[in-house]
Design a protein around this motif. Sequence first.
Motif, PDB file in Angstrom:
ATOM      1  N   GLY A 233     -18.509  78.744  47.194  1.00 26.56           N
ATOM      2  CA  GLY A 233     -18.186  78.640  45.773  1.00 26.56           C
ATOM      3  C   GLY A 233     -17.009  79.480  45.349  1.00 26.56           C
ATOM      4  N   GLY A 234     -16.472  80.291  46.254  1.00 26.74           N
ATOM      5  CA  GLY A 234     -15.373  81.185  45.918  1.00 26.74           C
ATOM      6  C   GLY A 234     -14.110  80.879  46.696  1.00 26.74           C
ATOM      7  N   LEU A 235     -13.943  81.518  47.848  1.00 25.11           N
ATOM      8  CA  LEU A 235     -12.684  81.417  48.587  1.00 25.11           C
ATOM      9  C   LEU A 235     -12.414  79.992  49.051  1.00 25.11           C
ATOM     10  CD1 LEU A 235     -10.259  82.909  49.737  1.00 25.11           C
ATOM     11  CD2 LEU A 235     -11.609  83.380  51.803  1.00 25.11           C
ATOM     12  N   ILE A 236     -13.402  79.333  49.656  1.00 28.54           N
ATOM     13  CA  ILE A 236     -13.180  77.975  50.155  1.00 28.54           C
ATOM     14  C   ILE A 236     -12.929  77.014  49.003  1.00 28.54           C
ATOM     15  CG2 ILE A 236     -14.229  76.054  51.413  1.00 28.54           C
ATOM     16  CD1 ILE A 236     -15.786  78.099  53.055  1.00 28.54           C
ATOM     17  N   ALA A 237     -13.766  77.099  47.968  1.00 24.90           N
ATOM     18  CA  ALA A 237     -13.627  76.180  46.840  1.00 24.90           C
ATOM     19  C   ALA A 237     -12.277  76.341  46.147  1.00 24.90           C
ATOM     20  CB  ALA A 237     -14.765  76.395  45.845  1.00 24.90           C
ATOM     21  N   TYR A 238     -11.861  77.575  45.901  1.00 19.80           N
ATOM     22  CA  TYR A 238     -10.612  77.781  45.177  1.00 19.80           C
ATOM     23  C   TYR A 238      -9.394  77.457  46.048  1.00 19.80           C
ATOM     24  CZ  TYR A 238     -12.640  79.544  40.908  1.00 19.80           C
ATOM     25  OH  TYR A 238     -13.327  79.626  39.713  1.00 19.80           O
ATOM     26  N   THR A 239      -9.529  77.573  47.351  1.00 18.68           N
ATOM     27  CA  THR A 239      -8.426  77.180  48.221  1.00 18.68           C
ATOM     28  C   THR A 239      -8.170  75.689  48.123  1.00 18.68           C
ATOM     29  OG1 THR A 239      -8.845  79.000  49.769  1.00 18.68           O
ATOM     30  CG2 THR A 239      -7.611  77.107  50.600  1.00 18.68           C
ATOM     31  N   VAL A 240      -9.214  74.864  48.253  1.00 19.08           N
ATOM     32  CA  VAL A 240      -9.023  73.420  48.164  1.00 19.08           C
ATOM     33  C   VAL A 240      -8.694  73.003  46.734  1.00 19.08           C
ATOM     34  CG1 VAL A 240     -10.507  73.001  50.157  1.00 19.08           C
ATOM     35  CG2 VAL A 240     -11.504  72.974  47.869  1.00 19.08           C
ATOM     36  N   TRP A 241      -9.196  73.762  45.742  1.00 17.49           N
ATOM     37  CA  TRP A 241      -8.905  73.436  44.345  1.00 17.49           C
ATOM     38  C   TRP A 241      -7.432  73.655  44.024  1.00 17.49           C
ATOM     39  CZ3 TRP A 241     -10.604  70.655  40.592  1.00 17.49           C
ATOM     40  CH2 TRP A 241     -10.275  70.920  39.271  1.00 17.49           C
ATOM     41  N   PHE A 242      -6.871  74.800  44.436  1.00 17.68           N
ATOM     42  CA  PHE A 242      -5.453  75.053  44.176  1.00 17.68           C
ATOM     43  C   PHE A 242      -4.566  74.104  44.977  1.00 17.68           C
ATOM     44  CE2 PHE A 242      -6.837  79.620  43.180  1.00 17.68           C
ATOM     45  CZ  PHE A 242      -6.985  79.312  41.849  1.00 17.68           C
ATOM     46  N   ARG A 243      -5.002  73.738  46.159  1.00 23.84           N
ATOM     47  CA  ARG A 243      -4.257  72.733  46.929  1.00 23.84           C
ATOM     48  C   ARG A 243      -4.221  71.409  46.176  1.00 23.84           C
ATOM     49  NH1 ARG A 243      -5.640  68.535  50.256  1.00 23.84           N
ATOM     50  NH2 ARG A 243      -4.176  68.039  51.968  1.00 23.84           N
ATOM     51  N   GLY A 244      -5.366  71.000  45.631  1.00 22.21           N
ATOM     52  CA  GLY A 244      -5.412  69.744  44.907  1.00 22.21           C
ATOM     53  C   GLY A 244      -4.610  69.775  43.623  1.00 22.21           C
ATOM     54  N   ILE A 245      -4.664  70.900  42.892  1.00 27.44           N
ATOM     55  CA  ILE A 245      -3.879  71.013  41.663  1.00 27.44           C
ATOM     56  C   ILE A 245      -2.397  70.856  41.962  1.00 27.44           C
ATOM     57  CG2 ILE A 245      -3.153  72.625  39.858  1.00 27.44           C
ATOM     58  CD1 ILE A 245      -5.946  73.716  39.788  1.00 27.44           C
ATOM     59  N   GLY A 246      -1.956  71.396  43.114  1.00 26.21           N
ATOM     60  CA  GLY A 246      -0.549  71.285  43.470  1.00 26.21           C
ATOM     61  C   GLY A 246      -0.120  69.879  43.819  1.00 26.21           C
ATOM     62  N   ARG A 247      -1.055  69.050  44.313  1.00 27.60           N
ATOM     63  CA  ARG A 247      -0.686  67.718  44.790  1.00 27.60           C
ATOM     64  C   ARG A 247      -1.020  66.592  43.829  1.00 27.60           C
ATOM     65  NH1 ARG A 247      -1.152  67.260  51.278  1.00 27.60           N
ATOM     66  NH2 ARG A 247      -0.340  69.309  51.801  1.00 27.60           N
ATOM     67  N   LEU A 248      -1.934  66.837  42.896  1.00 33.16           N
ATOM     68  CA  LEU A 248      -2.369  65.788  41.980  1.00 33.16           C
ATOM     69  C   LEU A 248      -1.876  66.089  40.576  1.00 33.16           C
ATOM     70  CD1 LEU A 248      -6.098  65.458  43.150  1.00 33.16           C
ATOM     71  CD2 LEU A 248      -4.240  63.869  43.665  1.00 33.16           C
ATOM     72  N   PRO A 249      -1.656  65.059  39.761  1.00 34.17           N
ATOM     73  CA  PRO A 249      -1.364  65.307  38.341  1.00 34.17           C
ATOM     74  C   PRO A 249      -2.556  65.986  37.673  1.00 34.17           C
ATOM     75  CG  PRO A 249      -0.894  63.016  38.965  1.00 34.17           C
ATOM     76  CD  PRO A 249      -1.632  63.616  40.112  1.00 34.17           C
ATOM     77  N   VAL A 250      -2.291  66.786  36.652  1.00 38.63           N
ATOM     78  CA  VAL A 250      -3.390  67.480  35.988  1.00 38.63           C
ATOM     79  C   VAL A 250      -4.363  66.494  35.364  1.00 38.63           C
ATOM     80  CG1 VAL A 250      -2.159  69.615  35.556  1.00 38.63           C
ATOM     81  CG2 VAL A 250      -1.932  67.735  33.935  1.00 38.63           C
ATOM     82  N   GLY A 251      -3.873  65.335  34.952  1.00 36.84           N
ATOM     83  CA  GLY A 251      -4.756  64.340  34.378  1.00 36.84           C
ATOM     84  C   GLY A 251      -5.699  63.732  35.385  1.00 36.84           C
ATOM     85  N   ALA A 252      -5.387  63.849  36.669  1.00 38.09           N
ATOM     86  CA  ALA A 252      -6.268  63.325  37.711  1.00 38.09           C
ATOM     87  C   ALA A 252      -7.175  64.397  38.283  1.00 38.09           C
ATOM     88  CB  ALA A 252      -5.433  62.706  38.837  1.00 38.09           C
ATOM     89  N   SER A 253      -6.689  65.642  38.360  1.00 40.18           N
ATOM     90  CA  SER A 253      -7.508  66.709  38.942  1.00 40.18           C
ATOM     91  C   SER A 253      -8.533  67.246  37.958  1.00 40.18           C
ATOM     92  CB  SER A 253      -6.610  67.855  39.427  1.00 40.18           C
ATOM     93  OG  SER A 253      -5.831  68.387  38.367  1.00 40.18           O
ATOM     94  N   ALA A 254      -8.194  67.320  36.664  1.00 44.39           N
ATOM     95  CA  ALA A 254      -9.115  67.898  35.677  1.00 44.39           C
ATOM     96  C   ALA A 254     -10.439  67.139  35.574  1.00 44.39           C
ATOM     97  CB  ALA A 254      -8.432  67.980  34.312  1.00 44.39           C
ATOM     98  N   PRO A 255     -10.458  65.792  35.577  1.00 42.59           N
ATOM     99  CA  PRO A 255     -11.756  65.101  35.478  1.00 42.59           C
ATOM    100  C   PRO A 255     -12.686  65.355  36.653  1.00 42.59           C
ATOM    101  CG  PRO A 255      -9.973  63.607  34.869  1.00 42.59           C
ATOM    102  CD  PRO A 255      -9.337  64.835  35.452  1.00 42.59           C
TER     103      PRO A 255
END
Length: 358
Positions: A233-255
């Motif tokens: 819930g911490g290091l692993i989750a935020y690593t993949v989350w920040f990776r996704g934010i960088g590659r996806l539009p915010v309108g696609a990652s936020a939902p």
Amino acid sequence: MHTSTERSPGPSRTSSAPRAATVALTALAPASWGTTYAVTTELLPPGHPLFASLMRALPAGLAGLAAARVLPRGDWWWKAAVLGALNIGVFFPLLFLAAERLPGGVAATLGAAQPLLVAALAVAVLGERPTLWRLSWSVAGVAGVGLVVLGPGARLDVTGVLAGLGGTATMAAGVVLTKRWGRPAGVGPLTLAGWQLTAGGLLLLPLTLVIEGVPQRIDGGAVGGYLWLGSMGGLIAYTVWFRGIGRLPVGASAPLVLLSPLVAAVVGVALGESPSLPQTLGFALALAAMLAAQLAPPAVFTRVPPGRAPATRPRTDGAGEDAVRQNAPLEDAVRAAREDATRRDATREDTMREGRMR
């Protein structure tokens, strides 16, 4: 000191990379966050939201720093501190406070409003105008989550509601600023997650020691809960989350954050809860909203009204760069011809000037 920043990849990278794989990997983060409520209520000592936040953030952040062995440089010291405060240091305590003061369903519904807040902030910070398609599905997602997790016995506590809304707002701001600032050149998402978890943990450390202290009893179940929250819930989750934010539009990652309350509902069923028909329909609606936000809107949502010229945007799929490369030889030839003509004119003027002098 100025540091070069690697902007989040635009549509060119998103279109070339397998979009579905990026979405699926990014979705692991909110899915893991959906277990937070059950872990908190079933395993952790009650009445210690700051200590739970500290144990989720600081050890994971230090582990990320040890693995990456890269520290911020230049203006990324204060940027990492700001993002760490928004995504971790302020968000975690508000999240645990809302979980303690409200039923899990109410807290989850408040968190499901994050896509709407992200859409509003993206207009002001990123200059991105949300599409009617994604806004409609964001509202539908909140309604679906409400059907899943809200019941007739749901109680509302003012402090809990304010904490839930505050946590949702801080993380929405963190998502938008993470998208705007990107990350420094050569820095991966693991390093960025380590910076923010450490910054947030250091912010929580003095507050925890002064306000709460350490719980008197931490049993094996609590240790396991802290390990789960800090790792998956911490290091692993935020690593993949920040990776996704960088590659996806915010309108696609936020939902994708809608997965968090949905997973919480599934965990509740696994613990013995029986979903009703409205809950089942709400689950289907929220899941459909999350998936629809990843799709291109139908033509009716992008049709240009009569009499209005369509907005033109720079090509970002690489076609413009290909055209430049194809036209480069012709441009070089034209430039060379102009330079030759200039030299001939200069030579002619020199010759005429010498003739007059004679």
